[in-house]
Design a protein around this motif. Structure first.
Motif, PDB file in Angstrom:
ATOM      1  N   ILE A 295       9.314 -17.399  -3.836  1.00  0.00           N
ATOM      2  CA  ILE A 295       8.805 -17.390  -2.456  1.00  0.00           C
ATOM      3  C   ILE A 295       8.989 -15.993  -1.889  1.00  0.00           C
ATOM      4  O   ILE A 295      10.109 -15.553  -1.621  1.00  0.00           O
ATOM      5  N   GLY A 296       7.896 -15.299  -1.712  1.00  0.00           N
ATOM      6  CA  GLY A 296       7.939 -13.962  -1.149  1.00  0.00           C
ATOM      7  C   GLY A 296       7.474 -13.959   0.289  1.00  0.00           C
ATOM      8  O   GLY A 296       7.633 -14.927   1.026  1.00  0.00           O
ATOM      9  N   GLY A 297       6.865 -12.877   0.693  1.00  0.00           N
ATOM     10  CA  GLY A 297       6.403 -12.772   2.067  1.00  0.00           C
ATOM     11  C   GLY A 297       5.062 -13.423   2.288  1.00  0.00           C
ATOM     12  O   GLY A 297       4.746 -13.845   3.405  1.00  0.00           O
ATOM     13  N   THR A 298       4.245 -13.528   1.231  1.00  0.00           N
ATOM     14  CA  THR A 298       2.872 -13.991   1.387  1.00  0.00           C
ATOM     15  C   THR A 298       2.595 -15.299   0.669  1.00  0.00           C
ATOM     16  O   THR A 298       1.853 -16.138   1.157  1.00  0.00           O
ATOM     17  N   SER A 299       3.195 -15.486  -0.504  1.00  0.00           N
ATOM     18  CA  SER A 299       2.846 -16.639  -1.331  1.00  0.00           C
ATOM     19  C   SER A 299       4.067 -17.206  -2.022  1.00  0.00           C
ATOM     20  O   SER A 299       5.139 -16.604  -2.055  1.00  0.00           O
ATOM     21  N   ALA A 300       3.872 -18.396  -2.603  1.00  0.00           N
ATOM     22  CA  ALA A 300       4.889 -19.036  -3.424  1.00  0.00           C
ATOM     23  C   ALA A 300       4.272 -19.337  -4.781  1.00  0.00           C
ATOM     24  O   ALA A 300       3.195 -19.941  -4.860  1.00  0.00           O
ATOM     25  N   ASP A 301       4.934 -18.908  -5.844  1.00  0.00           N
ATOM     26  CA  ASP A 301       4.454 -19.100  -7.213  1.00  0.00           C
ATOM     27  C   ASP A 301       5.356 -20.098  -7.918  1.00  0.00           C
ATOM     28  O   ASP A 301       6.574 -19.891  -7.983  1.00  0.00           O
ATOM     29  N   ILE A 302       4.770 -21.156  -8.472  1.00  0.00           N
ATOM     30  CA  ILE A 302       5.540 -22.240  -9.077  1.00  0.00           C
ATOM     31  C   ILE A 302       5.253 -22.300 -10.568  1.00  0.00           C
ATOM     32  O   ILE A 302       4.093 -22.290 -10.997  1.00  0.00           O
ATOM     33  N   GLY A 303       6.312 -22.352 -11.377  1.00  0.00           N
ATOM     34  CA  GLY A 303       6.161 -22.475 -12.824  1.00  0.00           C
ATOM     35  C   GLY A 303       7.152 -23.482 -13.388  1.00  0.00           C
ATOM     36  O   GLY A 303       8.180 -23.767 -12.762  1.00  0.00           O
ATOM     37  N   VAL A 304       6.853 -24.016 -14.566  1.00  0.00           N
ATOM     38  CA  VAL A 304       7.736 -24.978 -15.224  1.00  0.00           C
ATOM     39  C   VAL A 304       8.095 -24.444 -16.599  1.00  0.00           C
ATOM     40  O   VAL A 304       7.218 -24.108 -17.396  1.00  0.00           O
ATOM     41  N   ILE A 305       9.401 -24.365 -16.866  1.00  0.00           N
ATOM     42  CA  ILE A 305       9.918 -23.943 -18.166  1.00  0.00           C
ATOM     43  C   ILE A 305      10.593 -25.160 -18.787  1.00  0.00           C
ATOM     44  O   ILE A 305      11.579 -25.673 -18.247  1.00  0.00           O
ATOM     45  N   ALA A 306      10.057 -25.667 -19.887  1.00  0.00           N
ATOM     46  CA  ALA A 306      10.600 -26.855 -20.554  1.00  0.00           C
ATOM     47  C   ALA A 306      11.244 -26.449 -21.871  1.00  0.00           C
ATOM     48  O   ALA A 306      10.593 -25.810 -22.710  1.00  0.00           O
ATOM     49  N   VAL A 320      -9.650 -17.713 -11.525  1.00  0.00           N
ATOM     50  CA  VAL A 320      -9.168 -16.724 -10.570  1.00  0.00           C
ATOM     51  C   VAL A 320     -10.240 -16.538  -9.510  1.00  0.00           C
ATOM     52  O   VAL A 320     -11.395 -16.232  -9.843  1.00  0.00           O
ATOM     53  N   ALA A 321      -9.857 -16.760  -8.243  1.00  0.00           N
ATOM     54  CA  ALA A 321     -10.796 -16.638  -7.126  1.00  0.00           C
ATOM     55  C   ALA A 321     -12.039 -17.502  -7.379  1.00  0.00           C
ATOM     56  O   ALA A 321     -13.164 -17.090  -7.099  1.00  0.00           O
ATOM     57  N   HIS A 322     -11.824 -18.699  -7.935  1.00  0.00           N
ATOM     58  CA  HIS A 322     -12.867 -19.702  -8.193  1.00  0.00           C
ATOM     59  C   HIS A 322     -13.794 -19.334  -9.347  1.00  0.00           C
ATOM     60  O   HIS A 322     -14.776 -20.031  -9.588  1.00  0.00           O
ATOM     61  N   HIS A 323     -13.514 -18.256 -10.056  1.00  0.00           N
ATOM     62  CA  HIS A 323     -14.323 -17.864 -11.213  1.00  0.00           C
ATOM     63  C   HIS A 323     -13.523 -18.128 -12.484  1.00  0.00           C
ATOM     64  O   HIS A 323     -12.347 -17.738 -12.579  1.00  0.00           O
ATOM     65  N   PRO A 324     -14.122 -18.784 -13.495  1.00  0.00           N
ATOM     66  CA  PRO A 324     -13.390 -18.995 -14.753  1.00  0.00           C
ATOM     67  C   PRO A 324     -13.111 -17.673 -15.449  1.00  0.00           C
ATOM     68  O   PRO A 324     -13.981 -16.800 -15.525  1.00  0.00           O
ATOM     69  N   VAL A 325     -11.903 -17.533 -15.941  1.00  0.00           N
ATOM     70  CA  VAL A 325     -11.495 -16.313 -16.634  1.00  0.00           C
ATOM     71  C   VAL A 325     -10.764 -16.733 -17.907  1.00  0.00           C
ATOM     72  O   VAL A 325      -9.659 -17.270 -17.840  1.00  0.00           O
ATOM     73  N   LEU A 326     -11.379 -16.508 -19.051  1.00  0.00           N
ATOM     74  CA  LEU A 326     -10.790 -16.932 -20.323  1.00  0.00           C
ATOM     75  C   LEU A 326      -9.824 -15.873 -20.846  1.00  0.00           C
ATOM     76  O   LEU A 326      -9.996 -15.332 -21.939  1.00  0.00           O
ATOM     77  N   ALA A 327      -8.817 -15.564 -20.041  1.00  0.00           N
ATOM     78  CA  ALA A 327      -7.738 -14.679 -20.462  1.00  0.00           C
ATOM     79  C   ALA A 327      -6.451 -15.486 -20.444  1.00  0.00           C
ATOM     80  O   ALA A 327      -6.254 -16.316 -19.552  1.00  0.00           O
ATOM     81  N   PRO A 328      -5.568 -15.285 -21.419  1.00  0.00           N
ATOM     82  CA  PRO A 328      -4.323 -16.066 -21.452  1.00  0.00           C
ATOM     83  C   PRO A 328      -3.458 -15.787 -20.232  1.00  0.00           C
ATOM     84  O   PRO A 328      -3.218 -14.630 -19.880  1.00  0.00           O
ATOM     85  N   MET A 329      -3.015 -16.864 -19.577  1.00  0.00           N
ATOM     86  CA  MET A 329      -2.186 -16.740 -18.378  1.00  0.00           C
ATOM     87  C   MET A 329      -1.038 -17.731 -18.446  1.00  0.00           C
ATOM     88  O   MET A 329      -1.200 -18.846 -18.945  1.00  0.00           O
ATOM     89  N   LEU A 330       0.113 -17.325 -17.906  1.00  0.00           N
ATOM     90  CA  LEU A 330       1.209 -18.265 -17.775  1.00  0.00           C
ATOM     91  C   LEU A 330       0.779 -19.417 -16.885  1.00  0.00           C
ATOM     92  O   LEU A 330       0.022 -19.234 -15.924  1.00  0.00           O
ATOM     93  N   ASP A 331       1.277 -20.600 -17.192  1.00  0.00           N
ATOM     94  CA  ASP A 331       0.904 -21.796 -16.449  1.00  0.00           C
ATOM     95  C   ASP A 331       1.706 -21.846 -15.152  1.00  0.00           C
ATOM     96  O   ASP A 331       2.868 -22.254 -15.145  1.00  0.00           O
ATOM     97  N   LEU A 332       1.112 -21.390 -14.070  1.00  0.00           N
ATOM     98  CA  LEU A 332       1.774 -21.425 -12.772  1.00  0.00           C
ATOM     99  C   LEU A 332       0.756 -21.648 -11.672  1.00  0.00           C
ATOM    100  O   LEU A 332      -0.435 -21.422 -11.849  1.00  0.00           O
ATOM    101  N   ASP A 333       1.240 -22.130 -10.544  1.00  0.00           N
ATOM    102  CA  ASP A 333       0.403 -22.353  -9.363  1.00  0.00           C
ATOM    103  C   ASP A 333       0.852 -21.404  -8.264  1.00  0.00           C
ATOM    104  O   ASP A 333       2.046 -21.140  -8.108  1.00  0.00           O
ATOM    105  N   THR A 334      -0.118 -20.913  -7.498  1.00  0.00           N
ATOM    106  CA  THR A 334       0.188 -20.049  -6.369  1.00  0.00           C
ATOM    107  C   THR A 334      -0.398 -20.651  -5.110  1.00  0.00           C
ATOM    108  O   THR A 334      -1.562 -21.037  -5.089  1.00  0.00           O
ATOM    109  N   ILE A 335       0.423 -20.761  -4.066  1.00  0.00           N
ATOM    110  CA  ILE A 335      -0.063 -21.255  -2.782  1.00  0.00           C
ATOM    111  C   ILE A 335       0.314 -20.264  -1.691  1.00  0.00           C
ATOM    112  O   ILE A 335       1.245 -19.467  -1.850  1.00  0.00           O
ATOM    113  N   GLY A 336      -0.407 -20.316  -0.584  1.00  0.00           N
ATOM    114  CA  GLY A 336      -0.152 -19.432   0.544  1.00  0.00           C
ATOM    115  C   GLY A 336       1.006 -19.939   1.368  1.00  0.00           C
ATOM    116  O   GLY A 336       0.814 -20.525   2.439  1.00  0.00           O
ATOM    117  N   ALA A 337       2.213 -19.734   0.883  1.00  0.00           N
ATOM    118  CA  ALA A 337       3.419 -20.160   1.588  1.00  0.00           C
ATOM    119  C   ALA A 337       4.510 -19.143   1.317  1.00  0.00           C
ATOM    120  O   ALA A 337       4.949 -18.992   0.177  1.00  0.00           O
TER     121      ALA A 337
END
Length: 697
Positions: A295-306, A320-337
């Motif tokens: 949780i920073g100043g602008t957003s909150a990034d959530i990830g799960v490590i199992a 990303v920004a509603h456009h599909p991007v077939l690049a490998p990314m860590l599985d996390l969610d970002t919200i404006g919080a």
């Protein structure tokens, strides 16, 4: 000799420095925060590096490695101010980026926006059709490419002043000869342009997703490449010859040259460091199941490590920004919080918090920089959870009167609440938003939060940690040693990694199962490419490591799931193991599987990586007793989530030792963050420096 991790957030730039030899005070690790400079992130980055070098008494010229997590590419997509892109594509398919999958973003809404149509990455007028055709299933040439058409189209694009050009032909993942020929002409006619071919950026099946990924690469490419080169030159201008490495979306680090050429791989550069840092901090307490929330100043990034493993998103989810991007990314969610999230009364009269943020400028009202909106940080100030003289360890003063004025005028009076009710409302709403996101990234993905520790970090994370853990039923809270700097620490705890991909459709099981010779050939080629890239980055072959993944599906399914592959050459004896691994992944993600279903390999991935020595955080000395008086600073009234205001002691985290137990209510202060321990909870200090918070038995 020293190495530095620097992570840029919306409000602050976080830094960690590790030097090889301890100084007179015995310290080897130093952390620091400086304000971000959104207009040019490199200014804040270099200022921060010089500041932490002074703090650690290290000559900047002695720094050998700088690892950087950046949001430059991400911000371009959010602000929609990328490059003007031109496109060469197969005649008859110039509208593929417009039509996409013919899917409505909201099936039952009459009022919706189609982002790839309203905000296209490539304008239709700049999509130039070229006569050529390559056909499946073997990639044979049906229609030779018309190179005169290519040259004429490129000259027209040059006349329009486009900054970047992409080449995207049908079925180029089967045969890239036409794309390569066109690309040579583009480079010849427009040597100054940023150029990409789809077979180089995303050499995989599915034309729309491949074209979209290539378009995104070019859209963010020129500005991102300029930023990285500018940062490199700024460092050199201060006499620093340190190797500059960039955090990639997949959790690995890459060189400036590689990331400038493929900026699509660093779209999630900023959030990735936090997840890596969370795994590193969890391992110090021998905890492998961790839900991270940065949780920073602008957003909150959530990830799960199992089980200590970081998850990579499946291709269907990499948007990303509603456009599909077939690049490998860590599985996390970002919200404006975040701490700067703005609370307001919307047009319908509802009490809302975020996603708008006050950011670094002007920031929350309490900063005194001209901000007048009520933010989450202002709410914490009103509730007595942030002390004016201790904010950022005293390096930054905040004004409680301005916070109270903003919360009163923007929330309390419009809703007819008391000042305390309004501040509690802001915190409650933002916590509910974050808890919902945590559930969607854990419960909805097949992970039970009751088996996981919640790890809050970022400047605002530990203020919300216990409330969020209670909301999602996590078993405990773990606050890392320097929560406000954890994302930067992750930069020094990761590995150098590159991922190479190619679609090789092959039936794995069933009566028509194919042999695996094509699969083995593709894996060998991708492994060679990965080894070549690592060697180009001066990684000796003895340190090369490779991980192999197949994206599999049941025959007839629309999307694939990442499935690990066994080592060595694959043969008939490997098919059962791969199929069973896919069934397991499918059951985890969807809750069911078809053990007798026909399994198909669609795409192969090889991740080439080299481990780097991880950051070593010094262990704490054991506490001689449970006497906390040496760490006690003072006591002040503080309001907790139940609405009760109680005298609450403040403790200096730097004076706490391993084995100390801090009973709630309490607030633990340190330079880069503030940890809230509500009544009924106890914070226990681990020898690693982590603080474990759990409800009192």
């Amino acid at each position: 000799m020293a190495k530095i991790g620097v992570d840029v957030g919306g409000t602050f730039t976080d830094l960690v420095l590790e030097k090889a030899e301890a100084g007179p005070d015995g310290r080897t690790v130093f952390v620091h925060k400086v304000p971000s400079t959104p207009a040019d992130q490199s200014i804040g980055v270099v200022d921060g590096i010089l500041a932490i070098c002074r703090l650690a008494a290290v000559d900047p010229k002695a720094v050998e490695l700088v690892v950087h997590g950046t949001t430059v590419a991400t911000n371009i997509t959010i602000e929609q101010n990328g490059a003007e892109v031109g496109m060469l594509t197969t005649k008859g398919f110039r509208d593929l980026l417009h039509i996409a999958r013919h899917k409505r973003p909201h099936n039952f809404s009459l009022h919706f926006d189609v982002p790839w149509q309203s905000s296209p990455l490539v304008r239709r007028r700049n999509r130039m059709p070229i006569t050529e055709r390559i056909m499946p299933p073997d990639g044979h040439v049906e229609t030779p490419i018309d190179l005169d058409e290519v040259r004429a189209a490129v000259r027209e694009l040059k006349g329009r002043g486009v900054e970047a050009v992409i080449v995207c032909f049908l079925f180029s993942f089967l045969n890239d000869a036409h794309e390569k020929a066109a690309l040579e002409i583009v480079k010849e006619e427009m040597p100054e342009a940023f150029v990409s071919a789809s077979s180089e950026v995303a050499n995989v099946i599915r034309e729309f997703e491949r074209f979209s990924t290539t378009a995104m690469n070019a859209y963010v490419g020129p500005r991102t490449a300029r930023y990285l080169r500018n940062l490199e030159s700024r460092l050199k201008s201060h006499g620093m010859d340190a190797e500059l490495r960039i955090m990639q979306s997949n959790g690995g680090i890459g060189t400036v040259a590689t990331c400038s050429e493929r900026p699509v791989t660093i779209l999630m550069s900023g959030p990735a460091g936090g997840v890596i840092g969370g795994r590193w901090a969890g391992a110090m307490s021998d905890v492998g199941n961790v839900i991270t929330i940065d949780i920073g100043g602008t957003s909150a990034d959530i990830g799960v490590i199992a089980d200590g493993e970081i998850r990579i998103m499946n291709p269907r989810d990499t948007v990303v920004a509603h456009h599909p991007v077939l690049a490998p990314m860590l599985d996390l969610d970002t919200i404006g919080a975040g701490g700067g999230s703005i609370a307001f009364k919307d047009a319908g009269g509802a009490f809302r918090v975020g996603p708008r943020s006050a950011g670094a400028a002007p920031g929350p009202a309490c900063y005194g920089n001209g901000g007048t909106e009520s933010t989450v940080t202002d709410a914490h100030v009103v509730l007595g959870r942030l002390d004016p003289e201790r904010f950022l360890g005293g390096d930054m003063r905040i004004d409680p009167a301005l916070a109270e004025k903003a919360v009163r005028e923007k929330i309390a009076e419009p809703f007819g609440m008391s000042l305390t009710e309004a501040a509690l409302g802001i915190v409650t709403i933002v916590n509910a938003n974050m808890a919902l996101a945590i559930r969607s990234n854990s419960v909805a993905r097949g992970f039970d939060p009751r088996r996981f520790s919640l790890m809050p970090f970022g400047g605002a994370g530990p203020l919300h940690g216990v409330a969020l853990a209670e909301a999602v039923s996590a078993k405990e809270v773990i606050v890392p040693p320097a929560p406000g700097i954890t994302a930067a620490m992750g930069l020094l705890a990761t590995r150098m990694a590159y991922e190479f991909t190619r679609s090789t459709p092959t039936l794995l099981t069933g009566p028509h199962a194919g042999d695996l010779s094509a699969v083995n050939a593709t894996l060998a080629e991708l492994t060679a490419l990965a080894a070549e890239r690592l060697s180009a980055d001066a990684v000796e072959p003895a340190r090369h490591r490779f991980e192999r993944v197949a994206e599999c599906r049941y025959q007839g399914q629309g999307f694939e799931l990442r499935t690990p592959l066994p080592e060595g050459e694959l043969g008939p004896e490997s098919t059962a193991a791969i199929a069973e691994a896919f069934h397991t992944v499918h059951r985890r993600d969807y809750g069911y599987g078809f053990d007798d279903g026909v399994v198909e390999i669609v795409t192969l991935r090889v991740i080439g990586f080299a481990e780097v020595p991880p950051l070593v955080w010094p262990e704490l000395a054991a506490a001689p007793s449970q006497d906390l008086s040496a760490a006690l600073l003072y006591e002040r009234p503080t309001t907790f989530d139940d609405g009760k205001t109680v005298p609450t002691p403040r403790y200096d985290r730097d004076r706490l030792r391993a084995g100390h137990a801090v009973p709630g209510p309490a607030i633990i202060l340190q330079h880069n963050s503030t940890t809230l321990v509500p009544p009924g909870f106890t914070a226990r200090v681990h020898r690693s420096g982590n603080i474990h918070i759990a409800r009192e038995a």
